[in-house]
Design a protein around this motif. Structure first.
Motif, short mmCIF file in Angstrom:
data_model
loop_
_atom_site.label_atom_id
_atom_site.label_comp_id
_atom_site.label_asym_id
_atom_site.label_seq_id
_atom_site.Cartn_x
_atom_site.Cartn_y
_atom_site.Cartn_z
N MET A 1 7.57 -34.43 -5.26
CA MET A 1 7.55 -33.27 -6.12
C MET A 1 6.88 -33.52 -7.48
SD MET A 1 8.59 -31.04 -4.21
CE MET A 1 9.32 -31.07 -2.63
N PRO A 2 6.84 -34.75 -7.97
CA PRO A 2 6.15 -34.98 -9.24
C PRO A 2 4.67 -34.61 -9.17
CG PRO A 2 7.50 -36.88 -8.71
CD PRO A 2 7.52 -35.97 -7.51
N LEU A 3 4.05 -34.76 -7.99
CA LEU A 3 2.64 -34.41 -7.85
C LEU A 3 2.45 -32.90 -7.97
CD1 LEU A 3 -0.14 -35.57 -7.39
CD2 LEU A 3 0.23 -35.36 -4.94
N ILE A 4 3.39 -32.14 -7.44
CA ILE A 4 3.32 -30.68 -7.57
C ILE A 4 3.47 -30.29 -9.04
CG2 ILE A 4 4.47 -28.50 -6.99
CD1 ILE A 4 5.26 -29.81 -4.31
N PHE A 5 4.41 -30.92 -9.73
CA PHE A 5 4.59 -30.65 -11.16
C PHE A 5 3.31 -30.98 -11.94
CE2 PHE A 5 5.81 -32.05 -15.44
CZ PHE A 5 6.40 -30.89 -15.90
N LEU A 6 2.71 -32.12 -11.61
CA LEU A 6 1.48 -32.52 -12.28
C LEU A 6 0.36 -31.51 -12.02
CD1 LEU A 6 -0.10 -34.62 -13.92
CD2 LEU A 6 -0.65 -35.75 -11.75
N GLY A 7 0.25 -31.04 -10.78
CA GLY A 7 -0.75 -30.02 -10.47
C GLY A 7 -0.52 -28.74 -11.26
N GLY A 8 0.74 -28.31 -11.36
CA GLY A 8 1.06 -27.13 -12.15
C GLY A 8 0.77 -27.33 -13.62
N LEU A 9 1.04 -28.52 -14.11
CA LEU A 9 0.76 -28.84 -15.51
C LEU A 9 -0.74 -28.76 -15.80
CD1 LEU A 9 2.18 -29.85 -18.12
CD2 LEU A 9 1.66 -32.16 -17.35
N ILE A 10 -1.53 -29.33 -14.91
CA ILE A 10 -2.99 -29.27 -15.08
C ILE A 10 -3.47 -27.83 -14.99
CG2 ILE A 10 -5.18 -29.93 -14.01
CD1 ILE A 10 -3.78 -32.57 -13.20
N PHE A 11 -2.94 -27.08 -14.03
CA PHE A 11 -3.32 -25.67 -13.87
C PHE A 11 -3.00 -24.87 -15.13
CE2 PHE A 11 -2.04 -21.35 -12.52
CZ PHE A 11 -3.25 -20.91 -12.02
N GLY A 12 -1.77 -25.01 -15.62
CA GLY A 12 -1.36 -24.28 -16.82
C GLY A 12 -2.17 -24.66 -18.04
N PHE A 13 -2.42 -25.97 -18.21
CA PHE A 13 -3.22 -26.41 -19.34
C PHE A 13 -4.63 -25.84 -19.26
CE2 PHE A 13 -6.06 -29.29 -21.59
CZ PHE A 13 -5.42 -29.39 -22.81
N GLY A 14 -5.20 -25.86 -18.07
CA GLY A 14 -6.55 -25.31 -17.87
C GLY A 14 -6.62 -23.83 -18.20
N LEU A 15 -5.60 -23.09 -17.77
CA LEU A 15 -5.58 -21.65 -18.08
C LEU A 15 -5.47 -21.42 -19.59
CD1 LEU A 15 -3.33 -20.11 -15.29
CD2 LEU A 15 -5.77 -19.73 -15.65
N GLY A 16 -4.60 -22.18 -20.23
CA GLY A 16 -4.45 -22.04 -21.68
C GLY A 16 -5.69 -22.46 -22.43
N PHE A 17 -6.28 -23.59 -22.02
CA PHE A 17 -7.47 -24.12 -22.68
C PHE A 17 -8.66 -23.17 -22.55
CE2 PHE A 17 -11.25 -26.86 -22.91
CZ PHE A 17 -11.00 -27.50 -24.11
N SER A 18 -8.79 -22.52 -21.40
CA SER A 18 -9.91 -21.61 -21.17
C SER A 18 -9.64 -20.20 -21.69
CB SER A 18 -10.24 -21.55 -19.68
OG SER A 18 -9.15 -21.00 -18.96
N HIS A 19 -8.48 -19.98 -22.29
CA HIS A 19 -8.06 -18.69 -22.84
C HIS A 19 -7.82 -17.64 -21.74
CE1 HIS A 19 -8.72 -20.00 -26.94
NE2 HIS A 19 -9.88 -20.49 -26.55
N MET A 20 -7.68 -18.06 -20.50
CA MET A 20 -7.45 -17.11 -19.41
C MET A 20 -6.00 -16.67 -19.34
SD MET A 20 -10.36 -16.54 -18.23
CE MET A 20 -11.48 -17.13 -19.46
N ALA A 21 -5.14 -17.25 -20.18
CA ALA A 21 -3.74 -16.85 -20.24
C ALA A 21 -3.53 -15.71 -21.24
CB ALA A 21 -2.86 -18.05 -20.60
N ARG A 22 -4.60 -15.19 -21.78
CA ARG A 22 -4.52 -14.09 -22.74
C ARG A 22 -4.90 -12.80 -22.05
NH1 ARG A 22 -8.14 -15.88 -27.51
NH2 ARG A 22 -7.33 -13.96 -28.37
N PRO A 23 -3.99 -11.82 -22.00
CA PRO A 23 -4.28 -10.57 -21.28
C PRO A 23 -5.55 -9.87 -21.74
CG PRO A 23 -1.96 -10.68 -21.85
CD PRO A 23 -2.63 -11.85 -22.52
N GLU A 24 -5.89 -9.96 -23.02
CA GLU A 24 -7.09 -9.26 -23.50
C GLU A 24 -8.35 -9.85 -22.88
OE1 GLU A 24 -5.66 -12.13 -26.74
OE2 GLU A 24 -4.74 -10.59 -25.51
N VAL A 25 -8.35 -11.15 -22.59
CA VAL A 25 -9.50 -11.78 -21.94
C VAL A 25 -9.64 -11.25 -20.51
CG1 VAL A 25 -10.43 -13.98 -21.12
CG2 VAL A 25 -9.40 -13.84 -23.38
N VAL A 26 -8.51 -11.16 -19.81
CA VAL A 26 -8.52 -10.66 -18.43
C VAL A 26 -8.94 -9.19 -18.41
CG1 VAL A 26 -7.12 -10.26 -16.37
CG2 VAL A 26 -6.79 -12.34 -17.73
#
Length: 144
Positions: A1-26
């Protein structure tokens, strides 16, 4: 399960870093004003496509479960079309998809909790509806 957590962490960081977590961008993407989301999704599709094509050739079994690789093919039916349409309308109205909604909390967007609550309520209502249909014997052949 740590690998799944790591994948989610990378995914979330990528979304935040690319500003895709902001509704106005979407919403700007959906209004054809900003195509950055297209490049983020395209990059993700390329990486996922390569992983799905190469990993089964390199390993016989899935690393987390030990199960043999297999494909579950789902036919394109009425449920897929209607469900996809409902998902798309919800995405357009809220300006955020489910994965990015959780990442949006990480960048301080507390009002996104309304959209997350709506996703949970919608999934619950659909589950109750499906259970009632199954109990009455009116499920369609491609309901899974």
């Amino acid at each position: 399960m740590p690998l799944i957590f790591l994948g989610g962490l990378i995914f979330g960081f990528g979304l935040g870093f690319s500003h895709m977590a902001r509704p106005e961008v979407v919403l700007n993407f959906l209004q054809f004003e900003d195509f950055g989301l297209l490049f983020v999704m395209g990059g993700a599709a390329v990486v996922s496509g390569l992983a799905f094509a190469l990993v089964p050739r390199l390993r016989e079994r899935a690393p987390l479960t030990g199960a043999a690789y297999g494909r579950r093919l789902k036919s394109f039916d009425r449920n897929v079309l209607i469900g996809g349409g409902i998902f798309g309308v919800g995405w357009g109205l809220s300006g955020i998809c489910p994965g990015a909604a959780y990442a949006s909390l990480g960048v301080g967007n507390v009002t996104i909790l309304w959209a997350i609550a709506g996703m949970f309520v919608g999934a619950y209502v659909q589950g109750v509806w499906r259970s009632q249909r199954a109990a009455s014997g009116t499920t369609s052949a491609g309901a899974d």
